[in-house]
Design a protein around this motif. Structure first.
Motif, mmCIF file in Angstrom:
data_model
loop_
_atom_site.group_PDB
_atom_site.id
_atom_site.type_symbol
_atom_site.label_atom_id
_atom_site.label_comp_id
_atom_site.label_asym_id
_atom_site.label_seq_id
_atom_site.Cartn_x
_atom_site.Cartn_y
_atom_site.Cartn_z
ATOM 1 N N HIS A 86 -3.623 2.725 -6.759
ATOM 2 C CA HIS A 86 -4.250 1.752 -5.851
ATOM 3 C C HIS A 86 -3.397 1.667 -4.583
ATOM 4 N N THR A 87 -3.906 2.276 -3.516
ATOM 5 C CA THR A 87 -3.077 2.532 -2.332
ATOM 6 C C THR A 87 -3.329 1.570 -1.164
ATOM 7 N N LEU A 88 -4.221 0.584 -1.374
ATOM 8 C CA LEU A 88 -4.540 -0.362 -0.287
ATOM 9 C C LEU A 88 -3.668 -1.610 -0.415
ATOM 10 N N SER A 89 -3.005 -2.003 0.652
ATOM 11 C CA SER A 89 -2.185 -3.221 0.584
ATOM 12 C C SER A 89 -3.032 -4.417 0.149
ATOM 13 N N CYS A 122 -6.095 9.727 -6.677
ATOM 14 C CA CYS A 122 -5.762 8.955 -5.477
ATOM 15 C C CYS A 122 -6.719 9.353 -4.368
ATOM 16 N N ALA A 123 -6.755 8.546 -3.305
ATOM 17 C CA ALA A 123 -7.547 8.914 -2.123
ATOM 18 C C ALA A 123 -6.824 10.029 -1.384
ATOM 19 N N LEU A 124 -7.596 10.951 -0.814
ATOM 20 C CA LEU A 124 -7.032 12.031 -0.003
ATOM 21 C C LEU A 124 -7.437 11.817 1.451
ATOM 22 N N GLY A 125 -6.458 11.403 2.269
ATOM 23 C CA GLY A 125 -6.708 11.197 3.704
ATOM 24 C C GLY A 125 -5.948 12.248 4.485
ATOM 25 N N SER A 126 -4.691 11.916 4.844
ATOM 26 C CA SER A 126 -3.872 12.901 5.555
ATOM 27 C C SER A 126 -3.121 13.815 4.590
ATOM 28 N N GLY A 127 -3.164 13.519 3.299
ATOM 29 C CA GLY A 127 -2.673 14.461 2.284
ATOM 30 C C GLY A 127 -1.283 14.185 1.731
ATOM 31 N N GLY A 128 -0.531 13.285 2.355
ATOM 32 C CA GLY A 128 0.848 13.060 1.919
ATOM 33 C C GLY A 128 0.948 12.451 0.524
ATOM 34 N N THR A 129 0.038 11.554 0.221
ATOM 35 C CA THR A 129 0.094 10.897 -1.089
ATOM 36 C C THR A 129 -0.162 11.918 -2.195
ATOM 37 N N LEU A 130 -1.249 12.688 -2.052
ATOM 38 C CA LEU A 130 -1.579 13.687 -3.072
ATOM 39 C C LEU A 130 -0.473 14.744 -3.176
ATOM 40 N N GLY A 177 1.988 9.424 8.351
ATOM 41 C CA GLY A 177 3.378 9.612 7.892
ATOM 42 C C GLY A 177 3.497 10.772 6.923
ATOM 43 N N SER A 178 2.509 11.697 6.983
ATOM 44 C CA SER A 178 2.442 12.751 5.969
ATOM 45 C C SER A 178 3.232 14.006 6.346
ATOM 46 N N THR A 179 4.515 13.824 6.610
ATOM 47 C CA THR A 179 5.437 14.956 6.733
ATOM 48 C C THR A 179 6.009 15.214 5.336
ATOM 49 N N GLY A 207 0.813 -1.211 0.000
ATOM 50 C CA GLY A 207 0.000 0.000 0.000
ATOM 51 C C GLY A 207 0.850 1.265 0.000
ATOM 52 N N ASN A 208 0.166 2.415 0.066
ATOM 53 C CA ASN A 208 0.888 3.695 -0.058
ATOM 54 C C ASN A 208 1.799 3.990 1.123
ATOM 55 N N LYS A 209 1.484 3.414 2.286
ATOM 56 C CA LYS A 209 2.278 3.762 3.478
ATOM 57 C C LYS A 209 3.732 3.346 3.327
ATOM 58 N N VAL A 210 3.969 2.290 2.555
ATOM 59 C CA VAL A 210 5.348 1.832 2.379
ATOM 60 C C VAL A 210 6.178 2.911 1.685
ATOM 61 N N ARG A 211 5.577 3.578 0.686
ATOM 62 C CA ARG A 211 6.319 4.647 -0.025
ATOM 63 C C ARG A 211 6.773 5.730 0.947
ATOM 64 N N LYS A 212 5.903 6.080 1.904
ATOM 65 C CA LYS A 212 6.278 7.144 2.846
ATOM 66 C C LYS A 212 7.289 6.633 3.872
ATOM 67 N N LEU A 213 7.180 5.346 4.208
ATOM 68 C CA LEU A 213 8.107 4.806 5.211
ATOM 69 C C LEU A 213 9.528 4.677 4.665
ATOM 70 N N SER A 219 -6.078 1.898 11.346
ATOM 71 C CA SER A 219 -5.112 2.654 10.525
ATOM 72 C C SER A 219 -4.160 1.746 9.733
ATOM 73 N N HIS A 220 -4.110 2.000 8.411
ATOM 74 C CA HIS A 220 -3.143 1.281 7.568
ATOM 75 C C HIS A 220 -1.723 1.772 7.864
ATOM 76 N N HIS A 221 -1.616 3.043 8.188
ATOM 77 C CA HIS A 221 -0.296 3.612 8.484
ATOM 78 C C HIS A 221 0.290 2.984 9.751
ATOM 79 N N THR A 236 -13.206 2.518 3.161
ATOM 80 C CA THR A 236 -12.816 3.809 3.749
ATOM 81 C C THR A 236 -12.053 4.697 2.767
ATOM 82 N N TYR A 237 -11.125 4.124 2.015
ATOM 83 C CA TYR A 237 -10.251 4.943 1.156
ATOM 84 C C TYR A 237 -10.454 4.650 -0.327
ATOM 85 N N THR A 238 -10.074 3.439 -0.725
ATOM 86 C CA THR A 238 -9.880 3.207 -2.155
ATOM 87 C C THR A 238 -11.190 3.082 -2.935
ATOM 88 N N ALA A 239 -12.248 2.554 -2.309
ATOM 89 C CA ALA A 239 -13.522 2.458 -3.048
ATOM 90 C C ALA A 239 -14.106 3.853 -3.253
HETATM 91 C C1 LIG Z 1 -5.431 2.608 1.778
HETATM 92 C C2 LIG Z 1 -5.202 4.079 1.847
HETATM 93 N N1 LIG Z 1 -5.281 4.795 0.722
HETATM 94 C C3 LIG Z 1 -5.105 6.135 0.719
HETATM 95 C C4 LIG Z 1 -4.853 6.823 1.886
HETATM 96 C C5 LIG Z 1 -4.693 8.298 1.847
HETATM 97 O O1 LIG Z 1 -3.355 8.646 1.852
HETATM 98 P P1 LIG Z 1 -2.895 9.988 2.573
HETATM 99 O O2 LIG Z 1 -3.093 9.787 4.031
HETATM 100 O O3 LIG Z 1 -1.478 10.112 2.187
HETATM 101 O O4 LIG Z 1 -3.744 11.083 2.047
HETATM 102 C C6 LIG Z 1 -4.736 6.115 3.083
HETATM 103 C C7 LIG Z 1 -4.465 6.852 4.339
HETATM 104 O O5 LIG Z 1 -4.512 6.391 5.419
HETATM 105 C C8 LIG Z 1 -4.919 4.713 3.065
HETATM 106 O O6 LIG Z 1 -4.824 3.989 4.196
#
Ligand SMILES: Cc1ncc(COP(=O)(O)O)c(C=O)c1O
Length: 323
Positions: free
Chosen positions: A298-301, A179-187, A146-148, A39-45, A68-70, A274-277
């Protein structure tokens, strides 16, 4: 390929989704960033943990919602690098996926702290940090998701990876990335990467948390900080946010997200409520409005969770977070 990430992640043409929407949809399979937990968290880690190790950090303290996936990604990968992980968690609406995430985090982290609010969780981590320092340890607090700027820079690298992949395969650039926008680091990282590579079209985030959590201005300043960190003065591309997918709130399923989940499943892609759908529902809405060439991050593990689950039932304090 660094130790932590398996890349480049595959770039896949989504045949069924494309047929249903009448335009090309490609999927960047960041669900496969690591076979143990991706998932996306690995890229930030990747940059976060490299820096932590370089600075002699002993304990990573972080926080998130109960599922939390993070938090799980940090617990799995930082622990594998010899760091101790503690996390402070706040309540999240229950679902089988959220419960499985919480059980896996409880197994993989050294300690989880049940809290009622994010400010309370931050206070808990501050106190834990002081207690660990008093014992001569070197803790590092990693903010939500991990969105620093350093964490988000992992998605600048992802964008560079995508540009190289497109060029090697002789594929045209997407017109729109989503992409999904959660904490914003990915976008933010994708926007910074878009600025650096100059390819990739519009970059959209689909909001899955309330707007006050991460306003567009915050995404923009994070993207600018990522560029600064990498020594670039390139202007941040327009921050585009699709606001129509959140529904009744964070983690609350919507009909559009369910339909998106069913459509993407026809291409063998599993999404979460929660996120990807919701992100996929945003892509579908955008594509119906403007049928162009789309790329979905596709950011979900997609790694199986079973090997990460311990035998123990959740302790009552953690179970109480599922509400
Ligand atoms: C599966 C998944 N996709 C997307 C996101 C959103 O990424 P970001 O938090 O970098 O905006 C998250 C955040 O928790 C996530 O768990």
């Amino acid at each position: 390929m660094s130790n932590l990430i398996v890349n480049p992640t595959p770039l896949m043409f989504a045949e069924e989704v494309s047929r249903a929407l009448g335009c090309e949809v490609w999927i960047k399979r960041d669900d496969q960033t690591h076979p143990r937990y991706g998932g996306n968290k690995v890229r930030k880690l990747v940059p976060l943990l490299a820096s932590a190790c370089a600075h002699g950090v002993s304990d990573v303290l972080t926080l998130g919602a109960a599922g939390s996936h993070h938090v799980l990604a940090t617990a799995v990968h930082a622990t594998a690098m010899g760091l101790r992980v503690e996390a402070a968690l706040v309540p999240q609406a229950p679902s089988p996926h959220v419960e499985a995430m919480l059980r896996a985090s409880a197994t993989q982290a050294a300690a989880l702290h049940a809290c009622t609010t994010f400010p309370g969780a931050l206070l808990t981590l501050g106190l834990r940090s002081l207690a660990l320092r008093a014992r001569g340890r070197r803790p590092l607090i990693v903010p939500v998701g991990g969105s620093t700027p350093l964490g988000a820079s992992g998605y600048l690298d992802a964008q560079v990876e995508l540009a190289a992949q497109l060029s090697a395969a002789g594929l045209p650039s997407p017109d729109v990335q989503v992409c999904a926008l959660g904490s914003g680091g990915t976008l933010a990282g994708l926007l910074a990467g878009r600025a650096v590579t100059g390819v990739g079209g519009e970059v959209w985030g689909v909001r899955v948390t309330p707007p006050f959590a991460v306003p567009a201005l915050r995404v923009r300043s994070l993207a600018r900080a990522v560029l600064r960190l990498r020594g670039s003065s390139a202007p941040v591309p327009t921050v585009r946010i699709y606001e129509g997918a959140l529904g009744e709130g964070y983690g609350r399923p919507t009909d559009d997200a369910r339909r998106a989940r069913e459509l993407f499943a026809r291409d063998g892609v599993t999404l979460d409520d929660t996120y990807t759908a919701k992100a996929a529902a945003g892509l579908i809405a955008l594509a119906r409005r403007r049928p162009r060439r789309y790329l979905f991050w596709h950011t979900l593990s997609s790694a199986p969770l079973d090997p990460l689950l311990g035998p123990a039932a959740l302790p009552p304090a953690l179970r109480a977070l599922l509400r």
